[in-house]
Design a protein around this motif. Structure first.
Motif, PDB file in Angstrom:
ATOM      1  N   ALA A 176      -7.325  90.958 133.448  1.00 63.03           N
ATOM      2  CA  ALA A 176      -6.260  90.513 132.543  1.00 63.03           C
ATOM      3  C   ALA A 176      -5.538  91.685 131.883  1.00 63.03           C
ATOM      4  N   LEU A 177      -6.287  92.698 131.449  1.00 63.20           N
ATOM      5  CA  LEU A 177      -5.662  93.827 130.763  1.00 63.20           C
ATOM      6  C   LEU A 177      -4.782  94.656 131.700  1.00 63.20           C
TER       7      LEU A 177
ATOM      8  N   LEU B  55      -5.825  91.077 122.600  1.00 58.33           N
ATOM      9  CA  LEU B  55      -6.932  90.168 122.912  1.00 58.33           C
ATOM     10  C   LEU B  55      -7.577  90.533 124.236  1.00 58.33           C
ATOM     11  N   ASN B  56      -6.777  90.872 125.228  1.00 60.09           N
ATOM     12  CA  ASN B  56      -7.334  91.265 126.531  1.00 60.09           C
ATOM     13  C   ASN B  56      -8.204  92.512 126.405  1.00 60.09           C
ATOM     14  N   LEU B  57      -7.764  93.462 125.585  1.00 60.31           N
ATOM     15  CA  LEU B  57      -8.529  94.687 125.394  1.00 60.31           C
ATOM     16  C   LEU B  57      -9.862  94.406 124.701  1.00 60.31           C
TER      17      LEU B  57
ATOM     18  N   LEU C 268      -4.406  86.951 117.652  1.00 59.65           N
ATOM     19  CA  LEU C 268      -4.277  88.232 116.970  1.00 59.65           C
ATOM     20  C   LEU C 268      -5.360  88.406 115.904  1.00 59.65           C
ATOM     21  N   ALA C 269      -5.721  87.315 115.223  1.00 61.69           N
ATOM     22  CA  ALA C 269      -6.781  87.393 114.214  1.00 61.69           C
ATOM     23  C   ALA C 269      -8.130  87.693 114.855  1.00 61.69           C
ATOM     24  N   VAL C 270      -8.429  87.055 115.972  1.00 64.07           N
ATOM     25  CA  VAL C 270      -9.688  87.329 116.673  1.00 64.07           C
ATOM     26  C   VAL C 270      -9.744  88.782 117.130  1.00 64.07           C
ATOM     27  N   ALA C 271      -8.627  89.279 117.655  1.00 63.97           N
ATOM     28  CA  ALA C 271      -8.592  90.671 118.101  1.00 63.97           C
ATOM     29  C   ALA C 271      -8.815  91.624 116.929  1.00 63.97           C
ATOM     30  N   ALA C 272      -8.213  91.332 115.777  1.00 63.40           N
ATOM     31  CA  ALA C 272      -8.358  92.198 114.610  1.00 63.40           C
ATOM     32  C   ALA C 272      -9.793  92.173 114.078  1.00 63.40           C
ATOM     33  N   VAL C 273     -10.391  91.000 113.983  1.00 63.63           N
ATOM     34  CA  VAL C 273     -11.763  90.893 113.476  1.00 63.63           C
ATOM     35  C   VAL C 273     -12.742  91.598 114.412  1.00 63.63           C
TER      36      VAL C 273
END
Length: 228
Positions: free
Chosen positions: A68-69, A121-123, A211-216
Motif C-alpha cells: 500500500a505504501l 496511515l499506510n506508513l 489521521l488520528a490513528v496514524a498520529a496516536v
C-alpha cells in the motif's frame, strides 16, 4: 310477500367504528428482533483466534500492507498527470482485500487526495505490522540468537528462556498481530471506498479517524524507537 321482502332487504352497512380491526402480526417479546440480529452476527471464538494467523486472508492483508505504501507513493505522480491512479488503488484493494469498489468514472483530484492522505496511515500500518511480526520471529527463534541465558527471563537454562520468550512474546504476538492488521486494513479499505468509489458518505469522518490513528500510533512508537 314477507319472504320476498326479507330477501330483497339491503345488507346492513358497517360504519368504520363497527368494522373489524385489521389483524395484527404476532410479535414476540420485546427485544426478540435485536436478539435475532445478534444471533445472526458472526462471533469470534477461540478457534477463530487460533486459526487467524494461518488463514490465507491474513497473508493477503500482509501483502496489502507491504504494497500500500509504495503503490500509494507511486500513484502521486500518476495522479498529477491524470493517470489511472484510482484504478490502480482500487485494483490493489480488490485483489488483496476483496474490497469491491464500483468505478465512479473519473476520480480526478480525489485520486491524488487519497494517495496523499492515506500515506501516513499506510506508513504506520506497515511499520507496526512489521514490528509485530519481527517480535514473533525473534521470540519463536530465540535459541538461534545464542548468547548467555543466565540473566535472561526464564534462565539460566536455554529451555526456560525459550519457554518464556517463545510463549510470552512469540505466541502471544502471533495471535494478536493478525487482528492488528485486520484493523489497519479495514480502515484503509474505507479510505479506498470513500475517495475512489461512488459513495462519499462518511468520508470526512473516515479521514479524521485515519489521521488520528496514524498520529496516536506515531506517538506510541517513540518509546519503542528509543529502545532499539
Amino acid at each position: 310477500m314477507d319472504l320476498a321482502q326479507r330477501h330483497s332487504a339491503p345488507a346492513p352497512v358497517r360504519t368504520p367504528a363497527q368494522a373489524p380491526a385489521p389483524a395484527r402480526p404476532v410479535v414476540g417479546p420485546v427485544g426478540s428482533d435485536q436478539h435475532a440480529t445478534h444471533r445472526g452476527a458472526p462471533r469470534v471464538g477461540w478457534r477463530d483466534i487460533l486459526r487467524e494467523p494461518f488463514r490465507a486472508g491474513t497473508w493477503l492483508r500482509l501483502a496489502y500492507l507491504l504494497l500500500a505504501l509504495p503503490v500509494g507513493i507511486l500513484c502521486v505522480p500518476i495522479a498529477l498527470v491524470a493517470g489511472p491512479a484510482g484504478r490502480i488503488q482500487r485494483g490493489l484493494a480488490r485483489r488483496l482485500l476483496g474490497v469491491e469498489v464500483p468505478d465512479p468514472g473519473r476520480t480526478g483530484p480525489l485520486a491524488l487526495a487519497h494517495a496523499v492522505i492515506s500515506m501516513p496511515l499506510n506508513l504506520i500500518a506497515l511499520t507496526a505490522s512489521g514490528y509485530f511480526w519481527t517480535v514473533v520471529v525473534m521470540n519463536v527463534a530465540y535459541p538461534l540468537r545464542g548468547g548467555d541465558t543466565s540473566q535472561s527471563w526464564g534462565g539460566p537454562t536455554m529451555a526456560g528462556a525459550w519457554a518464556v520468550h517463545g510463549i510470552g512474546g512469540g505466541l502471544s504476538f502471533l495471535l494478536i498481530t493478525p487482528w492488528v492488521m485486520k484493523g489497519f486494513t479495514a480502515l484503509q479499505a474505507r479510505l479506498v471506498k470513500g475517495f475512489l468509489g461512488a459513495d462519499r458518505t462518511g468520508l470526512l469522518k473516515t479521514t479524521g479517524i485515519a489521521l488520528a490513528v496514524a498520529a496516536v500510533c506515531a506517538l506510541l512508537s517513540i518509546p519503542v524507537i528509543h529502545q532499539l
